[in-house]
Scaffold this motif. Structure first.
Motif, PDB file in Angstrom:
ATOM      1  N   TYR A  16       0.830  -1.214   0.000  1.00  0.00           N
ATOM      2  CA  TYR A  16       0.000   0.000   0.000  1.00  0.00           C
ATOM      3  C   TYR A  16       0.862   1.261   0.000  1.00  0.00           C
ATOM      4  N   LEU A  20      -0.919   3.347  -2.817  1.00  0.00           N
ATOM      5  CA  LEU A  20      -1.740   4.512  -2.438  1.00  0.00           C
ATOM      6  C   LEU A  20      -1.200   5.822  -3.016  1.00  0.00           C
ATOM      7  N   ALA A 278      -4.119  -4.490  -3.571  1.00  0.00           N
ATOM      8  CA  ALA A 278      -3.674  -3.135  -3.228  1.00  0.00           C
ATOM      9  C   ALA A 278      -3.849  -2.143  -4.380  1.00  0.00           C
ATOM     10  N   ALA A 282      -6.508   0.723  -3.798  1.00  0.00           N
ATOM     11  CA  ALA A 282      -5.979   2.073  -3.592  1.00  0.00           C
ATOM     12  C   ALA A 282      -6.759   3.087  -4.429  1.00  0.00           C
TER      13      ALA A 282
END
Ligand code: NAP
Length: 308
Positions: A16, A20, A278, A282
């Motif tokens: 992440y 992200l 992820a 995200a």
């Protein structure tokens, strides 16, 4: 600058920490992402129910808690969490669930075990029925159940789905309400559980509802363990249920001495039906933060009264 706190297990942080910022950039957001912001400075908490933040009350500026998991039963009743709570609807999670459910449905439908596990010199020439002759019922027509229902219908199975509110899904017979449950289960040959765990769904498969299924029926549970009354299931495996493939359990990991492990008509998988991915998750989180900052409604808000 917007501050986002990441509150999930150490093992997921590396992926992440990469995904992200990429997603924030793609949405045009400048965000200070950390695992250790001062609580009163945090704008958003990206949380897994097993993450370190258990008391949300010091996060006085927090605009939303964005859950990393689809299931919220371990976080929804946290009385310190008064901020809006959004659950995870992730295309990667959905794709994984569709693959797992279709794989296990086809295993049972095609009778693969006889050939994979048999290997005993017996020339078995029984042909399986066509998918169109095998009624499938999906309990739960949310993000995951609806996607599985549509894929199974595309393969030709007559699919019935059941949910709390009435749905319309092309190619799927959609039912709702108590009477709808009886109709959905009656004569079903494969039943897939993709309901959230709430007071209303606990033990939804019990002695009475299990008895409605067809003789030789298969149960596939990637939802939550307590959706099924375990004792009733073990009894039903001696009656009309041929096999249960269970991914989720009342206690996880499933205790070594649990009868499911050695039961010849039960397949245990260790809560691996699907997971949040992820990269795609995200993007969902970034979109909700974008919405929060733009004053638009958050996506996928949990209804606290309903528990999901
Ligand atoms: P969702 O979008 O919230 O959908 C839930 C569905 O269940 C909705 O169709 C809802 O009806 C229905 N429902 C809820 N309560 C009901 C009731 N009392 N009677 C009838 N229908 C009811 O959830 P999701 O994203 O599809 O996820 C479903 C569950 O899958 C999660 O809660 C989690 O437990 C499980 N899961 C498991 C794994 C795994 O790896 N094993 C991974 C992810 C998720 P309405 O549409 O009318 O609201």
């Amino acid at each position: 600058m917007i501050k986002a706190l990441f509150s999930a297990g150490d093992h997921v942080w590396p992926e992440y920490a990469q995904a992200l910022p990429d997603a924030f950039h793609a949405k045009g957001l400048t965000i200070d992402l950390s695992r250790a912001h001062a609580p009163d400075t945090v704008d958003y908490i990206i949380a897994a129910p097993n993450g370190p933040v258990k008391d949300f009350s010091p996060y006085t500026s927090c605009k939303a808690v964005l859950n990393l998991w689809a299931g919220v039963e371990d976080i929804v009743s946290n009385e310190t969490l008064t901020q809006p709570l959004a659950r995870m609807v992730d295309p990667g999670l959905t794709d994984g669930m569709v693959e797992w459910v279709v794989g296990h449905a086809l295993r049972h439908h095609l009778g693969m075990d006889a050939h994979i596990l048999g290997q005993d010199g017996v020339w078995r020439t029984d042909f399986p029925p066509l998918a169109q002759e095998r009624p499938v019922t999906i309990l739960g027509l949310g993000a995951l159940g609806a996607a599985c229902a549509q894929m199974l219908a595309t393969l030709g199975f007559p699919v019935t789905g059941w949910s709390r509110s009435q749905k319309t899904i092309q190619g799927v017979a959609c039912l709702s309400g108590d009477a709808g449950l009886i109709d959905a289960l009656s004569g079903a040959e494969i039943v897939v559980l993709l309901l959230p765990l709430t007071d209303a769904t606990t033990n939804i498969l019990n002695t009475k509802t299990l008895s409605l299924l067809a003789n030789g029926a298969f149960i596939i549970n990637p939802g939550r363990g307590p959706l099924i009354d375990d004792t009733a299931l073990i009894a039903a495996l001696e009656a009309n249920i041929a096999h249960a493939t269970l991914d989720v359990f009342r206690t996880e990991p499933l205790p070594q001495n649990h009868p499911f492990w050695k039961h010849p008509q039960v397949t245990v998988t260790p809560h691996i039906a699907s997971t949040t991915r992820a990269r795609t998750a995200a993007m969902c989180i970034a979109e909700n933060i974008r919405r929060g900052e733009a004053g638009e409604p958050f996506l996928h808000l949990v209804d606290r009264a309903q528990g999901y």
